[in-house]
Write a protein that holds these residues in place. Structure first.
Motif, PDB file in Angstrom:
ATOM      1  N   MET A 102       0.841  -1.143  -0.061  1.00 33.16           N
ATOM      2  CA  MET A 102      -0.034  -0.006   0.134  1.00 33.16           C
ATOM      3  C   MET A 102       0.994   1.186  -0.125  1.00 33.16           C
ATOM      4  SD  MET A 102      -3.139  -0.285   2.719  1.00 33.16           S
ATOM      5  CE  MET A 102      -4.236  -1.425   2.111  1.00 33.16           C
ATOM      6  N   THR A 103       0.451   2.202  -0.701  1.00 35.94           N
ATOM      7  CA  THR A 103       1.184   3.594  -0.808  1.00 35.94           C
ATOM      8  C   THR A 103       0.694   4.482   0.267  1.00 35.94           C
ATOM      9  OG1 THR A 103      -0.373   4.296  -2.237  1.00 35.94           O
ATOM     10  CG2 THR A 103       1.325   3.202  -3.286  1.00 35.94           C
ATOM     11  N   ASN A 104       1.545   5.454   0.607  1.00 39.57           N
ATOM     12  CA  ASN A 104       1.163   6.315   1.719  1.00 39.57           C
ATOM     13  C   ASN A 104       0.008   7.296   1.079  1.00 39.57           C
ATOM     14  OD1 ASN A 104       1.643   7.390   4.130  1.00 39.57           O
ATOM     15  ND2 ASN A 104       3.321   8.709   3.270  1.00 39.57           N
ATOM     16  N   ASP A 105      -0.266   7.435  -0.110  1.00 41.39           N
ATOM     17  CA  ASP A 105      -1.585   8.189  -0.371  1.00 41.39           C
ATOM     18  C   ASP A 105      -2.677   7.478  -0.428  1.00 41.39           C
ATOM     19  OD1 ASP A 105       0.212  10.551  -1.131  1.00 41.39           O
ATOM     20  OD2 ASP A 105       0.432   9.804  -3.032  1.00 41.39           O
TER      21      ASP A 105
ATOM     22  N   GLN B  42      -5.992   8.462   1.775  1.00 40.02           N
ATOM     23  CA  GLN B  42      -7.156   8.567   1.393  1.00 40.02           C
ATOM     24  C   GLN B  42      -8.157   7.722   2.113  1.00 40.02           C
ATOM     25  OE1 GLN B  42      -7.501   7.106  -2.833  1.00 40.02           O
ATOM     26  NE2 GLN B  42      -9.422   8.239  -3.006  1.00 40.02           N
ATOM     27  N   ARG B  43      -8.009   6.350   2.242  1.00 35.24           N
ATOM     28  CA  ARG B  43      -8.871   5.754   3.394  1.00 35.24           C
ATOM     29  C   ARG B  43      -9.034   6.299   4.771  1.00 35.24           C
ATOM     30  NH1 ARG B  43      -6.505   0.017   3.489  1.00 35.24           N
ATOM     31  NH2 ARG B  43      -8.375  -0.520   4.498  1.00 35.24           N
ATOM     32  N   MET B  44      -7.911   6.908   5.218  1.00 36.83           N
ATOM     33  CA  MET B  44      -8.300   7.404   6.395  1.00 36.83           C
ATOM     34  C   MET B  44      -9.120   8.586   6.343  1.00 36.83           C
ATOM     35  SD  MET B  44      -6.646   5.940   9.018  1.00 36.83           S
ATOM     36  CE  MET B  44      -6.338   7.348  10.342  1.00 36.83           C
TER      37      MET B  44
END
Length: 111
Positions: free
Chosen positions: A1-4, A8-10
């Protein structure tokens, strides 16, 4: 998983939590136009005002014409009728508001 992707999920999770918290919040007391005690006092005052006005008019006419308390009795009864009619109108207003609130709440529960 990428940081972006995590950000976005958060952000989506925060939005969902905020919406859930807002839905669970009770209505503030200031939203109520009148409390029931205030409405009861309003109705009592309307009745007493009708009686007092009827008494005043009747007593004044009796003094003016020099009659027995015929006009006073007549206008006290008319004041009583006017006070009761005003009280019933206030009660109808309360009932209409309560039914509208219940209908709004049912619509929100269904929607």
């Amino acid at each position: 998983m990428t940081n972006d992707d995590q950000k976005q999920r958060m952000a989506q999770l925060e939005e969902k939590l905020a919406a859930a918290r807002k839905a669970q919040e009770p209505k503030p007391r200031s939203d109520e136009h009148y409390s029931m005690a205030n409405m009861a006092w309003r109705m009592v005052i309307e009745l007493v005002a009708g009686l007092a006005i009827g008494f005043g008019i009747g007593y004044g006419l009796d003094l003016l014409f020099g009659t027995l308390p015929i006009f006073m009795v007549l206008f006290v009864l008319l004041g009583l009728a006017a006070g009761v009619k005003t009280m019933l109108r206030s009660a109808q207003e309360i009932q209409d508001k309560k039914l509208a609130d219940e209908a709004e709440k049912n619509a929100q529960d269904r929607g």
